[in-house]
Scaffold this motif. Structure first.
Motif, PDB file in Angstrom:
ATOM      1  N   VAL A  71       0.836  -1.206   0.000  1.00  0.00           N
ATOM      2  CA  VAL A  71       0.000   0.000   0.000  1.00  0.00           C
ATOM      3  C   VAL A  71       0.871   1.256   0.000  1.00  0.00           C
ATOM      4  O   VAL A  71       0.638   2.193  -0.787  1.00  0.00           O
ATOM      5  CB  VAL A  71      -0.955   0.001   1.213  1.00  0.00           C
ATOM      6  N   GLU A  72       1.854   1.308   0.858  1.00  0.00           N
ATOM      7  CA  GLU A  72       2.703   2.498   0.940  1.00  0.00           C
ATOM      8  C   GLU A  72       3.496   2.713  -0.341  1.00  0.00           C
ATOM      9  O   GLU A  72       3.720   3.848  -0.768  1.00  0.00           O
ATOM     10  CB  GLU A  72       3.622   2.395   2.151  1.00  0.00           C
ATOM     11  N   ASP A  73       3.897   1.617  -1.001  1.00  0.00           N
ATOM     12  CA  ASP A  73       4.593   1.745  -2.281  1.00  0.00           C
ATOM     13  C   ASP A  73       3.667   2.350  -3.328  1.00  0.00           C
ATOM     14  O   ASP A  73       4.076   3.235  -4.088  1.00  0.00           O
ATOM     15  CB  ASP A  73       5.086   0.374  -2.744  1.00  0.00           C
ATOM     16  N   VAL A  74       2.421   1.866  -3.393  1.00  0.00           N
ATOM     17  CA  VAL A  74       1.478   2.411  -4.374  1.00  0.00           C
ATOM     18  C   VAL A  74       1.247   3.896  -4.129  1.00  0.00           C
ATOM     19  O   VAL A  74       1.210   4.691  -5.083  1.00  0.00           O
ATOM     20  CB  VAL A  74       0.141   1.637  -4.322  1.00  0.00           C
ATOM     21  N   ILE A  75       1.117   4.287  -2.877  1.00  0.00           N
ATOM     22  CA  ILE A  75       0.887   5.709  -2.581  1.00  0.00           C
ATOM     23  C   ILE A  75       2.071   6.554  -3.034  1.00  0.00           C
ATOM     24  O   ILE A  75       1.899   7.579  -3.703  1.00  0.00           O
ATOM     25  CB  ILE A  75       0.609   5.908  -1.080  1.00  0.00           C
ATOM     26  N   ARG A  76       3.290   6.127  -2.702  1.00  0.00           N
ATOM     27  CA  ARG A  76       4.479   6.898  -3.104  1.00  0.00           C
ATOM     28  C   ARG A  76       4.605   6.980  -4.622  1.00  0.00           C
ATOM     29  O   ARG A  76       4.824   8.055  -5.194  1.00  0.00           O
ATOM     30  CB  ARG A  76       5.743   6.274  -2.518  1.00  0.00           C
ATOM     31  N   GLU A  77       4.473   5.836  -5.290  1.00  0.00           N
ATOM     32  CA  GLU A  77       4.618   5.808  -6.746  1.00  0.00           C
ATOM     33  C   GLU A  77       3.517   6.611  -7.427  1.00  0.00           C
ATOM     34  O   GLU A  77       3.772   7.355  -8.384  1.00  0.00           O
ATOM     35  CB  GLU A  77       4.596   4.361  -7.244  1.00  0.00           C
ATOM     36  N   SER A  78       2.296   6.488  -6.935  1.00  0.00           N
ATOM     37  CA  SER A  78       1.176   7.195  -7.554  1.00  0.00           C
ATOM     38  C   SER A  78       1.286   8.695  -7.349  1.00  0.00           C
ATOM     39  O   SER A  78       0.990   9.479  -8.271  1.00  0.00           O
ATOM     40  CB  SER A  78      -0.150   6.672  -6.985  1.00  0.00           C
ATOM     41  N   GLU A  79       1.728   9.116  -6.163  1.00  0.00           N
ATOM     42  CA  GLU A  79       1.937  10.545  -5.933  1.00  0.00           C
ATOM     43  C   GLU A  79       2.957  11.095  -6.918  1.00  0.00           C
ATOM     44  O   GLU A  79       2.774  12.194  -7.474  1.00  0.00           O
ATOM     45  CB  GLU A  79       2.404  10.779  -4.498  1.00  0.00           C
ATOM     46  N   ALA A  80       4.022  10.339  -7.161  1.00  0.00           N
ATOM     47  CA  ALA A  80       5.053  10.796  -8.094  1.00  0.00           C
ATOM     48  C   ALA A  80       4.504  10.860  -9.521  1.00  0.00           C
ATOM     49  O   ALA A  80       4.751  11.825 -10.257  1.00  0.00           O
ATOM     50  CB  ALA A  80       6.263   9.863  -8.028  1.00  0.00           C
TER      51      ALA A  80
END
Length: 409
Positions: free
Chosen positions: A273-282
């Motif tokens: 979940v945290e990876d998706v949030i970071r990648e999606s924000e970028a």
């Protein structure tokens, strides 16, 4: 990354107040947004209730702790809302899409779908996404004024396109539909209520799609371990899982197995979940979409894993496929489930009167032999697809002398 308690709406989020509307006109609600109404209609549908007794991987009666389609759907919904909240998306739309994404699945998991797809090959095949669309637009018969649930355009679009565009700009089928074409049910509905099949779906739909992947990875690891199909140490063959297990064992040496499993699974979910949030924000910052429509026109998925985590996701699925889904014990049950679906299809297509009145109504006469054959086959497929595991087995026992037990050996 915003805190879990902070709620906001980004410019690229879908706005329920600016929805493209419903196929059948409906007045606004004074207490709920359009996407909240969609969510509620899905939860109160017959198809949603049936998910309780539909297989995820194991058959429905194998154990109280294994996932069903319903428990999986609830887990996907929770993850989708968490992603939507962090990314400033409409949480209700993300939740509605998560809750509806498995409505078209058959009894007995992918075994049932594979069997129906083969049996329907001469009549357009069977596809669970197309079936979900049929359910929410035609097969649910609850309202006085229309068939289906009369969901908003945004929910229908996300239901059909959550994994990406179905056709290219020239209308040619792409990705999973490139070989056999887009299912007729989707094309027919698109002709009535266009869903822009060549564009990506909303960010909310993308969040629901990646939430499905996250939930699958985590709970299939959990269920496979509980079923004894593989052990915790076997998972160390996957670098990502080996790293997480090392973290658990370093912090809690000698931890008993059930707690060790839970500590692994909860960390897997958190990291994904945290990876998706970071990648999606970028990705969203780079694309800078100023509206939900700009997300659809971006030409690529904006809510997804980073490349490194996508590799980890593929590694997990690459391990689970032979060691869980194709485990000899599971394959034996799948073979028996395949027989049940094929037996039911053969009997009902030969004898439509063996189906309940509501399903056989209107099937006799009214067209050529070929058209009637296709119409009967599709009606039978709709009937079988809507069955729970337990109901399919009851119907088989009613019609045949012997019915397999469908239990892991």
């Amino acid at each position: 990354m915003r805190s879990g308690g902070e709620r906001w709406r980004a410019a690229y989020a879908c706005d329920p107040g600016a929805s493209r509307g419903r196929q059948h006109g409906a007045g606004a609600s004074p207490t709920r947004s359009e996407f909240q109404r969609d969510r509620d209609r899905i939860i109160h549908s017959t198809a949603f209730r049936r998910l309780k007794h539909k297989t995820q991987v194991f058959v429905f009666h194998e154990g109280d702790h294994f996932r069903t389609r319903l428990t999986h759907t609830i887990e996907v919904s929770q993850i989708a809302r968490a992603l939507a909240r962090s990314l400033g998306l409409d949480e209700d739309l993300a939740e509605a899409l998560a809750l509806s994404h498995d409505l078209g699945h058959t009894p007995f998991g992918h075994t049932g779908e594979d069997a129906l797809d083969a049996l329907m090959a001469a009549h357009g095949g069977f596809d669970h996404n197309a079936q979900a669309l049929r359910i929410v637009t035609r097969l649910e018969r609850r309202y006085a004024e229309h068939d289906g649930l009369n969901l908003t355009w945004e929910t229908l679009e996300g239901l059909v396109k959550h994994n990406g565009p179905l056709v290219d700009e020239a209308g040619r089928p792409r990705e999973r539909y490139a070989a056999y074409g887009v299912p007729g049910a989707i094309l027919d509905f698109d002709a009535e209520f266009g869903l822009d099949l060549s564009t990506h779906a909303s960010a909310e739909a993308q969040a629901a799609a990646i939430a499905d992947d996250i939930a699958y990875d985590a709970h299939d690891i959990d269920d496979g371990l509980r079923a004894g199909l593989f052990g915790l140490d076997d998972l160390k063959a996957i670098p990502f899982l080996a790293e997480v297990l090392a973290e658990v064992d370093d912090r809690y040496p000698g931890l008993e197995t059930p707690r060790r499993i839970h500590e692994l699974v909860r960390r897997v979910i958190t990291r994904l979940v945290e990876d998706v949030i970071r990648e999606s924000e970028a990705r969203l910052a780079e694309a800078a979409p100023g509206s939900a429509e700009a997300v659809r026109q971006a030409g690529r998925t904006l809510v997804t894993f980073s490349p490194a985590m996508a590799d980890a996701d593929r590694a997990i699925k690459g391990y689970l496929y032979p060691n869980m889904y194709r485990h000899p014990k599971v394959k034996a049950v799948r073979a028996d489930a395949d027989r049940v679906v094929r037996d039911l299809f053969a009997r009902f297509t030969a004898e439509p009167d063996a189906m309940p009145e509501e399903w056989r109504a209107g099937l006799s006469g009214g067209g050529s032999a070929g058209a009637d054959e296709g119409r009967i086959a599709r009606r039978v497929a709709d009937y079988i697809a809507g069955m729970t595991d337990s109901y399919a087995l009851r119907e088989h026992r009613r019609l045949f002398a012997s019915t397999p037990d469908l239990k892991l050996g």
